[in-house]
Design a protein around this motif. Sequence first.
Motif, PDB file in Angstrom:
ATOM      1  N   GLY A 158      18.624  -4.048  -0.649  1.00 18.45           N
ATOM      2  CA  GLY A 158      19.886  -4.212  -1.358  1.00 18.45           C
ATOM      3  C   GLY A 158      19.858  -3.474  -2.675  1.00 18.45           C
ATOM      4  N   ARG A 159      20.367  -4.156  -3.711  1.00 16.53           N
ATOM      5  CA  ARG A 159      20.504  -3.524  -5.021  1.00 16.53           C
ATOM      6  C   ARG A 159      19.166  -3.019  -5.558  1.00 16.53           C
ATOM      7  N   ARG A 160      19.188  -1.804  -6.064  1.00 16.79           N
ATOM      8  CA  ARG A 160      17.975  -1.179  -6.600  1.00 16.79           C
ATOM      9  C   ARG A 160      17.330  -2.028  -7.701  1.00 16.79           C
ATOM     10  N   ASP A 161      18.153  -2.500  -8.647  1.00 18.42           N
ATOM     11  CA  ASP A 161      17.558  -3.240  -9.777  1.00 18.42           C
ATOM     12  C   ASP A 161      16.846  -4.506  -9.306  1.00 18.42           C
ATOM     13  N   ILE A 162      17.367  -5.133  -8.250  1.00 18.34           N
ATOM     14  CA  ILE A 162      16.702  -6.344  -7.744  1.00 18.34           C
ATOM     15  C   ILE A 162      15.454  -5.958  -6.960  1.00 18.34           C
ATOM     16  N   MET A 163      15.572  -4.955  -6.110  1.00 17.97           N
ATOM     17  CA  MET A 163      14.432  -4.560  -5.274  1.00 17.97           C
ATOM     18  C   MET A 163      13.282  -4.005  -6.115  1.00 17.97           C
ATOM     19  N   GLU A 164      13.606  -3.513  -7.293  1.00 22.90           N
ATOM     20  CA  GLU A 164      12.540  -3.002  -8.163  1.00 22.90           C
ATOM     21  C   GLU A 164      11.772  -4.122  -8.865  1.00 22.90           C
ATOM     22  N   GLU A 165      12.167  -5.360  -8.599  1.00 20.36           N
ATOM     23  CA  GLU A 165      11.347  -6.495  -9.037  1.00 20.36           C
ATOM     24  C   GLU A 165      10.051  -6.557  -8.215  1.00 20.36           C
ATOM     25  N   LEU A 166      10.072  -5.909  -7.046  1.00 17.77           N
ATOM     26  CA  LEU A 166       8.929  -6.007  -6.128  1.00 17.77           C
ATOM     27  C   LEU A 166       7.755  -5.164  -6.605  1.00 17.77           C
ATOM     28  N   ALA A 167       6.554  -5.707  -6.430  1.00 22.27           N
ATOM     29  CA  ALA A 167       5.348  -4.925  -6.662  1.00 22.27           C
ATOM     30  C   ALA A 167       5.347  -3.756  -5.659  1.00 22.27           C
ATOM     31  N   PRO A 168       4.917  -2.572  -5.996  1.00 20.01           N
ATOM     32  CA  PRO A 168       4.185  -2.244  -7.220  1.00 20.01           C
ATOM     33  C   PRO A 168       5.070  -1.862  -8.416  1.00 20.01           C
ATOM     34  N   VAL A 169       6.401  -1.873  -8.251  1.00 18.35           N
ATOM     35  CA  VAL A 169       7.246  -1.505  -9.390  1.00 18.35           C
ATOM     36  C   VAL A 169       7.345  -2.690 -10.352  1.00 18.35           C
ATOM     37  N   GLY A 170       7.655  -3.847  -9.787  1.00 18.83           N
ATOM     38  CA  GLY A 170       7.854  -5.041 -10.616  1.00 18.83           C
ATOM     39  C   GLY A 170       6.799  -6.099 -10.373  1.00 18.83           C
ATOM     40  N   LYS A 171       7.143  -7.331 -10.696  1.00 18.22           N
ATOM     41  CA  LYS A 171       6.127  -8.379 -10.745  1.00 18.22           C
ATOM     42  C   LYS A 171       6.220  -9.400  -9.626  1.00 18.22           C
ATOM     43  N   VAL A 172       7.069  -9.129  -8.605  1.00 24.58           N
ATOM     44  CA  VAL A 172       7.133 -10.052  -7.464  1.00 24.58           C
ATOM     45  C   VAL A 172       6.213  -9.520  -6.363  1.00 24.58           C
ATOM     46  N   TYR A 173       5.179 -10.291  -6.041  1.00 25.68           N
ATOM     47  CA  TYR A 173       4.225  -9.821  -5.031  1.00 25.68           C
ATOM     48  C   TYR A 173       4.745 -10.064  -3.626  1.00 25.68           C
ATOM     49  N   GLN A 174       4.553  -9.077  -2.784  1.00 23.59           N
ATOM     50  CA  GLN A 174       4.984  -9.164  -1.376  1.00 23.59           C
ATOM     51  C   GLN A 174       4.237  -8.060  -0.666  1.00 23.59           C
ATOM     52  N   ALA A 175       3.691  -8.340   0.530  1.00 26.05           N
ATOM     53  CA  ALA A 175       2.830  -7.352   1.176  1.00 26.05           C
ATOM     54  C   ALA A 175       2.751  -7.562   2.680  1.00 26.05           C
ATOM     55  N   GLY A 176       2.115  -6.637   3.401  1.00 24.64           N
ATOM     56  CA  GLY A 176       1.918  -6.817   4.840  1.00 24.64           C
ATOM     57  C   GLY A 176       1.099  -5.698   5.458  1.00 24.64           C
ATOM     58  N   THR A 177       0.024  -6.059   6.160  1.00 28.33           N
ATOM     59  CA  THR A 177      -0.858  -5.063   6.790  1.00 28.33           C
ATOM     60  C   THR A 177      -0.082  -4.170   7.751  1.00 28.33           C
ATOM     61  N   LEU A 178       0.778  -4.770   8.571  1.00 27.09           N
ATOM     62  CA  LEU A 178       1.476  -3.990   9.596  1.00 27.09           C
ATOM     63  C   LEU A 178       2.908  -3.646   9.187  1.00 27.09           C
ATOM     64  N   SER A 179       3.286  -3.952   7.938  1.00 23.23           N
ATOM     65  CA  SER A 179       4.664  -3.721   7.504  1.00 23.23           C
ATOM     66  C   SER A 179       5.066  -2.257   7.632  1.00 23.23           C
ATOM     67  N   GLY A 180       6.225  -2.013   8.210  1.00 19.66           N
ATOM     68  CA  GLY A 180       6.712  -0.647   8.385  1.00 19.66           C
ATOM     69  C   GLY A 180       5.942   0.095   9.463  1.00 19.66           C
ATOM     70  N   ASN A 181       5.390  -0.656  10.380  1.00 24.05           N
ATOM     71  CA  ASN A 181       4.551  -0.079  11.450  1.00 24.05           C
ATOM     72  C   ASN A 181       5.191   1.158  12.067  1.00 24.05           C
ATOM     73  N   PRO A 182       4.425   2.264  12.185  1.00 20.66           N
ATOM     74  CA  PRO A 182       5.033   3.530  12.622  1.00 20.66           C
ATOM     75  C   PRO A 182       5.602   3.504  14.046  1.00 20.66           C
ATOM     76  N   VAL A 183       5.009   2.732  14.922  1.00 23.28           N
ATOM     77  CA  VAL A 183       5.526   2.678  16.298  1.00 23.28           C
ATOM     78  C   VAL A 183       6.851   1.907  16.320  1.00 23.28           C
TER      79      VAL A 183
END
Length: 430
Positions: free
Chosen positions: A275-300
């Motif tokens: 969604g909105r850039r300013d909100i999504m930029e809260e996410l690490a590594p840009v911002g301070k909200v941690y969120q992650a995933g080993t298989l996130s965005g899986n190429p297949v």
Amino acid sequence: MSDSKFSNEAWFQRAKKSLPGGVSSPVRSFNAVGGIPFTAVKGYGAFIEDVENNKYLDFVQSYGASILGHAHPKVVEAIKSATDNGTTFGATTPNEIELAEKIKDRVAGVELLRFVSSGTEATMSAIRTARGATNREKIVIFSGCYHGHSDFLLAAGGSGLASLVIPSTNGVPKSYVEHTVVTTYNELPIIDSDVAAVIVEPIAANMGLVEPEKNFLSELRKICDSAGALLIFDEVITGFRVAKGGASELFNVRPDLWCFGKIIGGGLPLAAFGGRRDIMEELAPVGKVYQAGTLSGNPVAAAAGCAVLDLLEDDSYKILKSKVTTLATGLREVIGQRGIAVSVPQVETLLGVFFGPNQVKNFESAKESANTGKYKQFFHEMLNENVSLAPGPYEVMFTSLAHTDPDITKTVEAADAAAFKMSKTEFLSY
Ligand SMILES: *Cc1c(COP(=O)(O)O)cnc(C)c1O
């Protein structure tokens, strides 16, 4: 291994020895309708085939993950060629960049996206991001809307006081739903200035199909704005299903954040929030909200998603809508003709079946319909006619682009036969 020499019954008994209830997700069990579930071995287009070689016209379509029908050759090819290059790297790939661009092209207002592997993660992470962005804790949900199985989203409104919220399942501590407010769909909630976000299915499709009343979404947008709360559309079902740009395009209401899933993975585990850039930029590594995933965005999965979106043009939705309209009209007619009270709501390409005399506009009325018990019989009579519906009254019918006009005609004929039997026999328990 030749699976087909085993019956559905034998596979089900074997499944129960290794999988709780014989399933990997409870909606797949036949608990709500009774009987022995079939074990699927393959799908092609509109059809799904079980271990006994029964072929069913499939209106589950993996609960909406599939819109082109099963095993579309272009999607299969995309998956095969992506797999040749490896299946996961732990580095960004062109596939996920391309999929993000395709989503942004289609949904106006999505500026940045993060990929995850399930709709559950998408809603959970979107809410964490919203809380981080607003520095507030409270979230507002609507009963009957489903947003995956995160602890704090498995909440139910207690009877009486609107503020009394309880976990809707065992295993969730009371304190985990402390910041969750549960309200009624199609009624505007009170949004206090401590609300981080309101999350809603813009078209409710997990309590049967419930259309948002006129202005419900636009008014929701307004009251969120005046309270400084973020609006999140959970478009895990509606995204790329009801229109090229999903429900936000259809209703011309723009949320701050969207959740996507199902269709965008092309049948593989992939989902996203954005969604909105300013909100999504809260996410690490840009911002301070941690969120992650080993298989996130899986190429297949991303390659499969790209292949699907490439095949969905404005025309695809017109074609699909016309099939669904024919189906809805047919079902209303043949079931109604047998003197059975039914409503068959349709919103664009989505269709639901509610038995009972009442119009369904929220979870309360959806429950009344489910409690008629008629869906169980309809489900089994349809299955006897080789039409597979979801084994529960709170699901919708997912039609795919692979369903041909004769398939739709056959489905209406099956419903006619089913309704005839329903009108002649007392409900037999299966
Ligand atoms: C299916 C669904 C989810 C959860 O997605 P999963 O991939 O099953 O975790 C979330 N929201 C809505 C509206 C859904 O229909």
